[in-house]
Motif scaffolding. Structure first.
Motif, PDB file in Angstrom:
ATOM      1  N   ARG A   1       0.824  -1.217   0.000  1.00 43.61           N
ATOM      2  CA  ARG A   1       0.000   0.000   0.000  1.00 43.61           C
ATOM      3  C   ARG A   1       0.858   1.268   0.000  1.00 43.61           C
ATOM      4  N   LEU A   2       1.887   1.324   0.842  1.00 42.77           N
ATOM      5  CA  LEU A   2       2.686   2.550   0.918  1.00 42.77           C
ATOM      6  C   LEU A   2       3.416   2.829  -0.383  1.00 42.77           C
ATOM      7  N   GLU A   3       3.860   1.783  -1.067  1.00 40.04           N
ATOM      8  CA  GLU A   3       4.550   2.000  -2.342  1.00 40.04           C
ATOM      9  C   GLU A   3       3.584   2.544  -3.393  1.00 40.04           C
ATOM     10  N   TYR A   4       2.387   1.945  -3.462  1.00 43.77           N
ATOM     11  CA  TYR A   4       1.401   2.413  -4.446  1.00 43.77           C
ATOM     12  C   TYR A   4       0.992   3.856  -4.160  1.00 43.77           C
TER      13      TYR A   4
ATOM     14  N   ARG B   1       1.135  -7.586   1.676  1.00 47.27           N
ATOM     15  CA  ARG B   1       1.432  -7.340   3.087  1.00 47.27           C
ATOM     16  C   ARG B   1       2.596  -8.223   3.522  1.00 47.27           C
ATOM     17  N   ASP B   2       3.355  -7.733   4.471  1.00 47.78           N
ATOM     18  CA  ASP B   2       4.456  -8.509   5.030  1.00 47.78           C
ATOM     19  C   ASP B   2       3.917  -9.834   5.573  1.00 47.78           C
ATOM     20  N   GLY B   3       4.536 -10.931   5.164  1.00 48.17           N
ATOM     21  CA  GLY B   3       4.129 -12.247   5.624  1.00 48.17           C
ATOM     22  C   GLY B   3       3.095 -12.938   4.759  1.00 48.17           C
TER      23      GLY B   3
ATOM     24  N   ARG C   1       6.549 -16.067  -0.231  1.00 50.20           N
ATOM     25  CA  ARG C   1       6.243 -15.254   0.945  1.00 50.20           C
ATOM     26  C   ARG C   1       6.742 -13.832   0.740  1.00 50.20           C
ATOM     27  N   VAL C   2       5.906 -12.877   1.084  1.00 48.58           N
ATOM     28  CA  VAL C   2       6.277 -11.462   1.000  1.00 48.58           C
ATOM     29  C   VAL C   2       7.077 -11.097   2.249  1.00 48.58           C
ATOM     30  N   ILE C   3       8.246 -10.527   2.040  1.00 48.78           N
ATOM     31  CA  ILE C   3       9.068 -10.007   3.133  1.00 48.78           C
ATOM     32  C   ILE C   3       9.291  -8.528   2.859  1.00 48.78           C
TER      33      ILE C   3
ATOM     34  N   PRO D   1       9.542   3.136   1.019  1.00 50.40           N
ATOM     35  CA  PRO D   1       8.660   3.065   2.186  1.00 50.40           C
ATOM     36  C   PRO D   1       8.263   1.665   2.636  1.00 50.40           C
ATOM     37  N   GLU D   2       7.981   0.746   1.683  1.00 51.46           N
ATOM     38  CA  GLU D   2       7.452  -0.575   2.040  1.00 51.46           C
ATOM     39  C   GLU D   2       7.801  -1.561   0.932  1.00 51.46           C
ATOM     40  N   HIS D   3       9.075  -1.819   0.784  1.00 49.70           N
ATOM     41  CA  HIS D   3       9.629  -2.601  -0.310  1.00 49.70           C
ATOM     42  C   HIS D   3       9.302  -4.082  -0.124  1.00 49.70           C
TER      43      HIS D   3
END
Length: 361
Positions: free
Chosen positions: A118-121, A178-180, A191-193, A200-202
Motif C-alpha cells: 500500500r505505501l509503495e502504491y 502485506r508482510d508475511g 512469501r512477502v518479506i 517506504p514498504e519494499h
C-alpha cells in the motif's frame, strides 16, 4: 548510494550464471523462474526483471522505466515467447521508476492486475502528482539548510516534477501485498518479506521450495542502495529502518538461497552480503563521527566521509542522492543522541555531542 564494490572476479559471492540474457530474451535461473534484463537510460544502465510461471501465463516482477525502447523490448519478449502465454499479474517491489515505470502500460495491455504494498502504491501516486508543479518552498528550504548554493537550487527547480515522466499512469486500483503474505504463483508458494529504508514498504518475494529470494533493491551484490531523507519528511530516520531490514532478512531467509537482485547478477551468499552491507554502513558512521568531531559541519561538508567519488554541485541528481543519504546518516546519529543540529543563518550545522567517540577532548 550505488557505491561500487570489488569486481566480480574478486568477489567472494558465488555468481552461478556466466552470461546475462540478451535483449528480448529470457534465461531460466530456477524451475519456472526466468531472468529478463531491461535497459535503463541512466548511469546504472540495466534492471533485472523476473517472469514466474503462473500456469495460465506469466507473473512479472518489476517492469522497467517508461521509455519507448522498453515498450519495444516487451513486445519482442512476447513476440518470441514459445508458448505465446501472456501476463497474468504484475508484482512491483517498490515505487522507483525503474521498477514501476512500465507497470501501468502492461496492466492495460494484458488486462492484468497490479500487486504492490500500500505505501509503495500510494507514495508513487503522490510523487506523480508533482508533475507540472513548481518546487514547493519547503523543499527549497530543505536544500538551503543542507548547504546548497543558489545555482544548485535553481537546477533543482527546473528538474522538479520529473518523476512522473518516467512512469506510465498507474491503474486506479491494485492488489495489496502485506508482510508475511503467502502467495501461490503457479506451483509454488512465495512469501512477502517487507523491507524499509530504501523505499517506504519494499516487497521481496521468497520461495522456500525453490530456494529463491527476489530481493529487488533491498540486497544488491556489488552496489549499495540509496537510503535517503527527503524534503517531505526531513526528520525521518530511514537508516535505522534499513539496518533493521538487513537483520530481518538475515533472520527470515536462509543463507543457501539464490538471490535475484534488481541490479548486477544473481548470486549466492546472502548472509555474507548482508553482513558486509551492515559492516560498510557502520564504517561510514565512524568516518562521519570523526569528521564531525573537529568542528560543526554542514551536510555538503561531509560528503567526503561517506562517498568515494566527488559530488559535483552541477550534477543535481547525484547531489540530491548524496544529500539525502548524508542526512539519513546524520539523522541516525541524532536519533541516538550522538549528534546535534543547530540552525544558523538558514543553514543546519551538525556536531557530535559531548562524550561521543570522536569528540575532541
Amino acid at each position: 548510494m550505488q557505491e561500487q564494490h570489488p569486481p566480480k572476479s574478486k568477489d567472494p559471492l558465488d555468481y552461478p550464471f556466466e552470461t546475462v540474457p540478451p535483449r528480448g530474451t529470457t534465461l531460466e535461473v530456477a524451475p519456472g523462474v526466468h531472468w529478463i534484463r531491461m535497459p535503463l537510460p541512466y548511469a546504472l544502465d540495466h534492471i533485472n526483471l523476473w517472469a514466474l510461471d503462473d500456469e495460465a501465463g506469466w507473473a512479472i516482477v518489476d517492469t522497467g522505466t517508461r521509455t519507448d525502447e522498453n515498450a519495444q523490448v516487451w513486445r519482442e519478449l512476447f513476440a518470441h515467447a514459445p508458448d505465446q502465454r501472456g501476463i497474468t499479474r504484475i508484482f512491483v517491489t517498490h515505487m522507483h521508476p525503474d521498477h514501476v515505470g512500465m507497470a501501468g502500460w502492461l496492466t492495460r495491455k494484458f488486462n492484468a492486475r497490479l500487486w504492490m504494498t500500500r505505501l509503495e502504491y500510494m507514495s508513487c501516486r503522490v510523487m506523480v502528482s508533482d508533475t507540472g508543479r513548481e518546487a514547493p518552498p519547503e523543499a527549497i528550504e530543505f536544500f538551503r539548510q543542507a548547504g546548497w548554493g543558489e545555482a544548485a537550487i535553481e537546477r533543482y527547480r527546473l528538474r522538479f516534477g520529473n518523476f512522473g515522466k518516467h512512469i506510465h499512469a498507474l491503474p486506479e486500483s491494485f492488489k495489496r501485498l502485506r508482510d508475511g503474505d503467502i502467495i501461490r504463483i503457479g506451483r509454488h508458494d512465495w512469501r512477502v518479506i517487507v523491507g524499509t529504508g530504501h523505499s517506504p514498504e519494499h516487497a521481496c518475494l521468497y520461495c522456500a521450495d525453490l530456494k529463491v529470494l527476489i530481493s529487488g533493491d533491498q540486497v544488491l551484490p556489488r552496489i549499495s542502495s540509496n537510503v535517503s531523507v527527503h524534503p517531505t519528511e526531513p526528520d525521518a530516520d530511514p537508516m535505522s529502518e534499513w539496518m533493521a531490514s538487513i537483520e530481518k532478512l538475515r533472520r527470515e531467509v536462509p543463507d543457501d538461497v539464490l538471490v535475484l537482485p534488481s541490479h548486477n547478477e544473481p548470486f549466492r551468499g546472502l548472509h555474507l552480503r548482508l553482513d558486509r552491507l551492515a559492516e560498510g554502513q557502520h564504517k561510514a558512521f565512524n568516518r562521519l563521527r570523526e569528521t564531525l568531531g573537529s568542528e560543526p559541519r554542514r551536510v555538503v561538508d561531509v560528503f567526503g566521509a561517506l562517498f568515494s567519488r566527488p559530488i559535483a554541485e552541477s550534477d543535481t541528481g547525484l547531489l540530491g542522492m548524496a544529500t539525502g543519504e548524508t542526512l539519513a546518516c546524520l539523522n541516525y546519529l541524532i536519533a541516538r543522541g550522538e549528534a546535534t543540529r543547530t540552525l544558523r543563518d538558514g543553514v543546519h550545522w551538525y556536531a557530535l555531542t559531548t562524550g561521543t567517540p570522536g569528540t575532541p577532548g
